[in-house]
Write a protein that holds these residues in place. Structure first.
Motif, mmCIF file in Angstrom:
data_model
loop_
_atom_site.group_PDB
_atom_site.id
_atom_site.type_symbol
_atom_site.label_atom_id
_atom_site.label_comp_id
_atom_site.label_asym_id
_atom_site.label_seq_id
_atom_site.Cartn_x
_atom_site.Cartn_y
_atom_site.Cartn_z
ATOM 1 N N ASN A 63 0.454 -1.125 0.252
ATOM 2 C CA ASN A 63 0.276 0.091 0.431
ATOM 3 C C ASN A 63 0.321 0.733 0.142
ATOM 4 O O ASN A 63 0.818 2.425 -0.860
ATOM 5 C CB ASN A 63 -1.057 0.030 1.309
ATOM 6 C CG ASN A 63 -2.287 -0.787 1.350
ATOM 7 O OD1 ASN A 63 -2.471 -0.854 -0.023
ATOM 8 N ND2 ASN A 63 -2.802 -1.645 1.627
ATOM 9 N N GLN A 64 2.200 1.251 0.998
ATOM 10 C CA GLN A 64 2.387 2.506 1.027
ATOM 11 C C GLN A 64 3.749 3.003 -0.727
ATOM 12 O O GLN A 64 3.473 4.106 -0.523
ATOM 13 C CB GLN A 64 3.551 2.323 1.923
ATOM 14 C CG GLN A 64 2.804 2.525 3.640
ATOM 15 C CD GLN A 64 1.616 3.138 3.665
ATOM 16 O OE1 GLN A 64 2.458 4.374 2.851
ATOM 17 N NE2 GLN A 64 0.362 3.012 4.196
ATOM 18 N N ILE A 67 0.529 4.426 -2.710
ATOM 19 C CA ILE A 67 0.609 5.341 -2.657
ATOM 20 C C ILE A 67 1.475 6.148 -3.769
ATOM 21 O O ILE A 67 1.889 6.966 -4.643
ATOM 22 C CB ILE A 67 0.805 5.681 -1.474
ATOM 23 C CG1 ILE A 67 -0.966 5.044 -0.640
ATOM 24 C CG2 ILE A 67 0.230 7.488 -1.075
ATOM 25 C CD1 ILE A 67 -1.403 5.286 0.606
ATOM 26 N N ILE A 77 -3.967 12.650 -0.756
ATOM 27 C CA ILE A 77 -4.712 11.969 -0.824
ATOM 28 C C ILE A 77 -6.508 11.500 0.122
ATOM 29 O O ILE A 77 -6.115 12.269 0.786
ATOM 30 C CB ILE A 77 -4.354 10.392 -0.708
ATOM 31 C CG1 ILE A 77 -3.895 10.592 0.898
ATOM 32 C CG2 ILE A 77 -2.530 11.313 -1.492
ATOM 33 C CD1 ILE A 77 -3.015 8.874 1.448
ATOM 34 N N PRO A 93 1.335 7.091 5.274
ATOM 35 C CA PRO A 93 1.379 8.165 3.564
ATOM 36 C C PRO A 93 2.094 9.295 4.376
ATOM 37 O O PRO A 93 2.668 10.226 3.670
ATOM 38 C CB PRO A 93 -0.296 8.173 4.295
ATOM 39 C CG PRO A 93 -0.837 6.815 4.646
ATOM 40 C CD PRO A 93 0.146 6.580 5.973
ATOM 41 N N SER A 97 5.609 8.659 2.508
ATOM 42 C CA SER A 97 4.889 10.234 0.873
ATOM 43 C C SER A 97 4.988 11.617 1.297
ATOM 44 O O SER A 97 4.825 12.648 0.016
ATOM 45 C CB SER A 97 3.871 9.578 0.738
ATOM 46 O OG SER A 97 3.980 8.310 0.223
ATOM 47 N N THR A 101 -3.266 13.786 4.439
ATOM 48 C CA THR A 101 -4.595 12.683 3.954
ATOM 49 C C THR A 101 -5.828 13.187 4.487
ATOM 50 O O THR A 101 -5.695 13.532 5.494
ATOM 51 C CB THR A 101 -3.866 12.026 5.237
ATOM 52 O OG1 THR A 101 -3.143 10.887 4.675
ATOM 53 C CG2 THR A 101 -4.882 10.363 5.274
ATOM 54 N N CYS A 134 -8.130 6.318 -2.642
ATOM 55 C CA CYS A 134 -7.575 5.444 -2.579
ATOM 56 C C CYS A 134 -8.876 4.057 -1.642
ATOM 57 O O CYS A 134 -9.884 5.037 -0.559
ATOM 58 C CB CYS A 134 -6.971 4.656 -0.525
ATOM 59 S SG CYS A 134 -5.013 6.022 -0.970
ATOM 60 N N HIS A 167 -5.984 4.019 -6.168
ATOM 61 C CA HIS A 167 -4.942 3.055 -5.692
ATOM 62 C C HIS A 167 -6.041 1.841 -4.756
ATOM 63 O O HIS A 167 -7.200 2.607 -3.884
ATOM 64 C CB HIS A 167 -4.060 3.718 -4.545
ATOM 65 C CG HIS A 167 -3.817 2.364 -3.650
ATOM 66 N ND1 HIS A 167 -2.624 1.611 -4.594
ATOM 67 C CD2 HIS A 167 -3.088 1.498 -2.632
ATOM 68 C CE1 HIS A 167 -2.278 0.301 -3.947
ATOM 69 N NE2 HIS A 167 -2.917 0.403 -2.397
#
Length: 339
Positions: A63-64, A67, A77, A93, A97, A101, A134, A167
């Motif tokens: 997942n990471q 992203i 996101i 996140p 990244s 969020t 997401c 995603h």
């Protein structure tokens, strides 16, 4: 007797998996020459209807990386408020990244389309630009709830209208596909990237897959390396994944059947409440009148293992290592404790 309902991650490899591991042809995956990993990645991409795939150690890493491969620091996101990405990935996140969020409240993992639209921001001198939506299907904290295909299509339309990528945290996408009676690719078609786990209902000891376009997956490989996710003779593990995708997807319906029967059998017991109509896949959420940890300890003493999912909530997960005998024993133990 011992019945482990803590998670489908506790599944052990099948004898056939051990045999496949022993016979796996190996190379060095970081150098790109492990033939068994290549075969798994090709199979995973084909099953999800995507161009390419990369094998990663865990779903969280998948997942990471997923992203990070779409965004740059300072982007925003959109994520459902109870999503695994928010609750169970250690602030990934933001830490990895560097994104903002925005969380959106959902109903059993489902976000209202108009709410999603309202939270999309356009990049400016003041505002982070929203670049990624997401989704999670099935939704873990909602008891394995499934996002319907029509809603997946709606989310796709919103993303396309606003220049977003999607995603999908599809850790249990094959459970979702089984519940919907479709191929996993029919769900994945609405996402630009998908992560799915081999180490849950598919019974592999380790590993997840990230799928997308060839260009995207090449970027993902760079981030996998940066995060320490490059594995060497990983074909030993990939061999299990190949076996699982070829032989263990169809049997997921047995886990769903047992979860539903379990939920129905607990209805009406004092001290707890269950909603069988909400059991769509292999996870059963049980609300408890007294603290869930007290129930956990009483169940543990009688050989039924499960985990709290809140102060007054238990989560029970069915998987390949729980047969009908285990199901009926777990029901019996719940009834004895409740009465």
């Amino acid at each position: 007797m011992h019945v482990d309902l803590r998670s489908d991650t506790v599944t052990k490899p099948t004898p056939e998996m051990y045999e496949a591991m022993a016979k796996a042809e190996l190379g060095d995956d970081v150098l790109g020459d492990d033939p068994t990993v290549k075969a798994l990645e090709s199979l995973a991409a084909e099953r999800l209807g995507k161009e390419a795939a990369v094998f990663v150690p865990s779903g969280t890493m998948g997942n990471q990386i997923g992203i990070r491969s779409w965004v740059k620091p300072g982007d925003a996101i959109l994520v459902e408020a109870d999503a695994h990405i928010v609750y169970n990935e250690s602030g990934g996140p933001g830490a990895i990244s560097g994104v903002v969020t925005w969380t959106i409240p959902g109903n059993r993992g489902i976000m209202e389309p108009d709410l999603v639209r309202s939270r999309i921001t356009v990049e400016s001198i003041h505002t982070p630009g929203t670049k990624l939506l997401c989704l999670e299907n099935t939704h873990n904290r909602s008891g394995g709830a499934v996002i319907p295909l029509e809603l997946m299509k709606t989310y796709r339309g919103i993303a396309d209208e606003n220049g977003l990528k999607i995603h999908l945290d599809g850790a249990r996408i094959f459970n979702a596909a089984t519940a919907l009676g479709v191929k996993a690719s029919e769900i994945a078609q609405y996402a630009d990237s998908v992560m799915f786990c081999l180490s849950k209902g598919l019974s592999c000891p380790i590993g997840s897959m990230l799928v997308g376009t060839k260009e995207y997956i090449e970027t993902a490989r760079i981030h996998r390396k940066r995060m320490g996710g490059g594995m060497r003779q990983a074909g030993i593990l990939a061999a299990c994944g190949i076996y699982a995708l070829n032989h263990l997807v169809e049997r997921l319906k047995e886990d769903h059947r047992r979860a539903k029967e379990f939920a129905e059998s607990l209805c009406g017991l004092p001290g707890i409440s269950v909603a069988p109509e909400e059991v769509q896949t292999n996870i059963v959420m049980i609300n408890t009148d007294s603290p869930a940890q007290e129930w956990q300890m009483k169940l543990w003493e009688k050989g039924v293992w499960c985990l709290p999912s809140g102060k007054n909530r238990l989560r029970c997960v069915f998987h390949r290592n729980v047969d009908d005998e285990g199901l009926y024993y777990a029901i019996e133990v719940f009834r004895k404790i409740a009465c």
